[in-house]
Scaffold this motif. Structure first.
Motif, PDB file in Angstrom:
ATOM      1  N   TYR A  51       0.850  -1.193   0.000  1.00 38.79           N
ATOM      2  CA  TYR A  51       0.000   0.000   0.000  1.00 38.79           C
ATOM      3  C   TYR A  51       0.883   1.240   0.000  1.00 38.79           C
ATOM      4  CZ  TYR A  51       0.982   0.627   4.995  1.00 38.79           C
ATOM      5  OH  TYR A  51       1.623   0.833   6.200  1.00 38.79           O
ATOM      6  N   GLU A  52       0.299   2.388  -0.286  1.00 35.43           N
ATOM      7  CA  GLU A  52       1.043   3.645  -0.377  1.00 35.43           C
ATOM      8  C   GLU A  52       1.029   4.343   0.982  1.00 35.43           C
ATOM      9  OE1 GLU A  52       3.365   6.261  -2.630  1.00 35.43           O
ATOM     10  OE2 GLU A  52       2.395   4.451  -3.388  1.00 35.43           O
ATOM     11  N   ASP A  54       2.413   7.135   1.995  1.00 37.89           N
ATOM     12  CA  ASP A  54       2.142   8.570   1.921  1.00 37.89           C
ATOM     13  C   ASP A  54       0.639   8.835   1.911  1.00 37.89           C
ATOM     14  OD1 ASP A  54       4.874   8.633   1.595  1.00 37.89           O
ATOM     15  OD2 ASP A  54       4.856   9.816  -0.249  1.00 37.89           O
ATOM     16  N   GLU A  55      -0.099   8.032   1.163  1.00 32.92           N
ATOM     17  CA  GLU A  55      -1.554   8.213   1.103  1.00 32.92           C
ATOM     18  C   GLU A  55      -2.187   7.904   2.457  1.00 32.92           C
ATOM     19  OE1 GLU A  55      -1.737   6.761  -3.555  1.00 32.92           O
ATOM     20  OE2 GLU A  55      -3.141   5.895  -2.112  1.00 32.92           O
ATOM     21  N   ALA A  82       4.069  -1.536   3.556  1.00 34.16           N
ATOM     22  CA  ALA A  82       3.932  -0.488   2.542  1.00 34.16           C
ATOM     23  C   ALA A  82       5.001  -0.645   1.477  1.00 34.16           C
ATOM     24  CB  ALA A  82       4.062   0.887   3.196  1.00 34.16           C
ATOM     25  N   TYR A  85       8.948   4.215   0.883  1.00 35.93           N
ATOM     26  CA  TYR A  85       8.548   5.590   1.173  1.00 35.93           C
ATOM     27  C   TYR A  85       9.644   6.290   1.958  1.00 35.93           C
ATOM     28  CZ  TYR A  85       7.498   3.920   5.907  1.00 35.93           C
ATOM     29  OH  TYR A  85       7.587   3.373   7.163  1.00 35.93           O
ATOM     30  N   GLY A 127      -1.938   2.452  -3.732  1.00 38.39           N
ATOM     31  CA  GLY A 127      -0.687   1.698  -3.802  1.00 38.39           C
ATOM     32  C   GLY A 127      -0.941   0.516  -4.727  1.00 38.39           C
ATOM     33  N   LYS A 128       0.068   0.114  -5.460  1.00 37.67           N
ATOM     34  CA  LYS A 128      -0.134  -0.926  -6.472  1.00 37.67           C
ATOM     35  C   LYS A 128      -0.541  -2.276  -5.886  1.00 37.67           C
ATOM     36  CE  LYS A 128       2.726   1.398  -9.862  1.00 37.67           C
ATOM     37  NZ  LYS A 128       2.812   2.619  -9.034  1.00 37.67           N
ATOM     38  N   CYS A 158      -6.392   6.757  -5.804  1.00 34.50           N
ATOM     39  CA  CYS A 158      -5.332   6.201  -6.630  1.00 34.50           C
ATOM     40  C   CYS A 158      -5.668   4.782  -7.106  1.00 34.50           C
ATOM     41  CB  CYS A 158      -4.013   6.258  -5.872  1.00 34.50           C
ATOM     42  SG  CYS A 158      -2.552   6.045  -6.903  1.00 34.50           S
ATOM     43  N   PRO A 237      -1.934   9.963  -5.901  1.00 36.85           N
ATOM     44  CA  PRO A 237      -1.513  10.372  -4.553  1.00 36.85           C
ATOM     45  C   PRO A 237      -1.730  11.850  -4.252  1.00 36.85           C
ATOM     46  CG  PRO A 237       0.101   8.879  -5.496  1.00 36.85           C
ATOM     47  CD  PRO A 237      -0.878   9.185  -6.596  1.00 36.85           C
ATOM     48  N   THR A 240      -5.022  12.751  -2.441  1.00 34.82           N
ATOM     49  CA  THR A 240      -5.351  12.107  -1.166  1.00 34.82           C
ATOM     50  C   THR A 240      -6.019  13.029  -0.167  1.00 34.82           C
ATOM     51  OG1 THR A 240      -3.482  10.590  -1.445  1.00 34.82           O
ATOM     52  CG2 THR A 240      -4.427  10.781   0.762  1.00 34.82           C
TER      53      THR A 240
END
Length: 373
Positions: A51-52, A54-55, A82, A85, A127-128, A158, A237, A240
Motif C-alpha cells: 500500500y502507499e 504517503d496516502e 507499505a 517511502y 498503492g499498487k 489512486c 496520490p 489524497t
C-alpha cells in the motif's frame, strides 16, 4: 459574603454546563472511519508491491485533525507492508511518531471480522498492492456495499478504487455504475507503473468504465476528486488530502483544514498553470523557496511524454525551465533544448546547448545536436 458565595456557585454551575455541553457536542460530532490497506506487499515493494504509505498518512492526518476515530483493516489482518517511502517527509514522520495509530497499522483487523454498522465511512488507500488483493476480497466487497447502503460514505484514492470494481448493491447493480468515478489513469499507469503493469489482471480505468462508471480525470498526477453523492474517488496520490476532506464533508462535518505540505502545494500551482494561469510560473519563480522546484521540473519532464499539441510542448518547456537551475542536470537541459527546437525556437535551443557546454565541454549529446541546428 453570602452574595459572593451565590455568585461563585452560579459561576461554577455555568462552567459545568458549558463543559457538559461541549462534551455532548463532541460526542455528537464523533464519527468513525475504517481505513483499508492492501496486505499484498513484501520487502518494501521490491518483491511484491504494497500500500502507499504517503496516502495513508495524509488521509489519517485529515481524520485525526477532524476528531474522527479510525480503525485499520486489510484482507487477512495482521501486519501489512507499505511500498518504499521516505520516513523523513513531515507527514510521514508525524504519523510514524503516533504510537496509537502505528499499533493499529501493525495489527490490522481482517476485513471479514469488521461490522459495517460500526462505521460512518470507509477510506480505501491506494498503492499498487491494491490491484492484487483488494479486488478479490469478498468480505471487503460486502463491507463496502453495507456501509454505502446504510447511508455511510465510501472513498478510495489512486489504486484504491480497485476495491470497488466488483462491489454490488442489494439490487444487483455495480456500486460504480452510472456514477462519476476516477482512479489512477491508463496514462499514469503507463508512465509510472511499468514495473508491475504486466502483472495486473486489468487496467483500473478500463475496468471501472466496463462496470458502467462515468470515468473522469485531470492531467497526470494532478489532484482530481470525483464526488457522486456518498461515493468519493481520487485520481492519484496528489488527490489524497482532497479525497479525505470530501469524505469528512460527506459525513456531515465541516472539515478542519490543515496546512498543505510543500509537495501538494507545489502541484496545486502546477495545476493552476496548466489551467491557463500564466501567473503561476511567476509565482514559482518569485517565491521559489516556498515550493519544491525539483518536483516542478520532474513534472514537466513527464508531462512532455504525454504532449500532443504545441501548447502541451510549451507547457512542458515552461515547467522544465522553472526548475532547470535547481535540478542542474544535462539530461533535463537536453530535453529543454529538444523541445525548444521542436517549437521552432532555434536561438533558444542553441543558447541552452552552449550554456550546457560551458559546464561540460565534451558532452557529446549537446555537441551532436548543436551540429544539426
Amino acid at each position: 459574603m453570602t452574595y459572593i458565595k451565590q455568585m461563585k456557585h452560579k459561576f461554577i454551575t455555568l462552567i459545568t454546563l458549558i463543559v457538559i455541553s461541549v462534551q455532548v457536542n463532541a460526542t455528537t460530532a464523533t464519527k468513525k472511519v475504517l481505513m483499508v490497506v492492501s496486505g499484498y506487499g513484501q520487502q518494501q515493494g521490491e518483491e511484491r508491491p504494497g500500500y502507499e504509505f504517503d496516502e495513508f498518512t495524509k488521509a489519517y492526518s485529515v481524520f485525526k485533525a477532524n476528531s474522527i476515530a479510525v480503525d485499520i483493516a486489510s484482507p487477512n489482518g495482521g501486519k501489512v507492508e507499505a511500498g518504499k517511502y521516505d520516513p523523513k517527509k513531515s507527514y510521514n514522520a508525524k504519523v510514524l511518531a503516533d504510537e496509537y495509530i502505528m499499533a493499529k497499522l501493525n495489527n490490522t483487523i481482517a476485513t471479514a471480522d469488521i461490522d459495517a454498522k460500526s462505521y460512518d465511512g470507509i477510506f480505501v488507500v491506494g498503492g499498487k498492492g491494491a490491484m492484487f488483493d483488494l479486488p478479490k476480497d469478498k468480505a471487503l466487497q460486502t463491507l463496502i456495499a453495507d456501509i454505502y447502503q446504510q447511508q455511510g460514505s465510501v472513498a478510495a484514492v489512486c489504486h484504491g478504487p480497485a476495491a470497488l470494481v466488483d462491489v454490488k448493491l442489494i439490487d444487483g447493480s455495480y456500486l460504480v455504475a452510472n456514477k462519476k468515478i476516477n482512479s489512477f489513469t491508463n496514462v499514469e499507469e503507463k508512465l509510472f507503473g511499468q514495473k508491475w503493469l504486466s502483472s495486473f489482471e486489468f487496467m483500473l480505468e478500463d475496468k471501472l468504465t466496463e462496470r458502467g462508471a462515468k470515468f473522469q480525470s485531470s492531467e497526470i498526477m494532478l489532484s482530481h476528486v470525483a464526488v457522486d453523492e456518498r461515493l468519493i474517488t481520487g485520481q492519484n496520490p496528489t488527490s489524497t488530502v482532497d479525497v479525505a476532506l470530501e469524505l469528512v464533508k460527506s459525513m456531515g462535518l465541516k472539515p478542519v483544514i490543515e496546512k498543505r505540505d510543500i509537495e501538494d502545494k507545489t502541484m496545486a500551482v502546477v495545476a493552476k498553470f496548466l489551467s491557463g494561469d500564466n501567473s503561476a510560473i511567476e509565482l514559482l519563480q518569485n517565491e521559489s523557496e516556498q515550493y519544491y522546484l525539483s518536483l516542478v521540473g520532474m513534472y514537466g519532464f513527464y508531462y512532455l511524454k504525454t504532449a500532443e499539441t504545441d501548447k502541451h510542448f510549451e507547457n512542458a518547456l515552461a515547467l522544465m525551465k522553472v526548475a532547470q537551475e535547481e535540478i542542474n542536470n544535462p539530461s533535463l537541459d537536453m530535453k529543454i533544448a529538444k523541445t525548444q527546437h521542436k517549437l521552432g525556437q532555434e536561438a533558444s535551443a542553441k543558447k541552452t546547448l552552449n550554456t550546457l557546454l560551458l559546464a561540460k565541454p565534451d558532452y557529446k549529446p549537446a555537441l551532436d545536436m548543436l551540429k544539426t541546428l
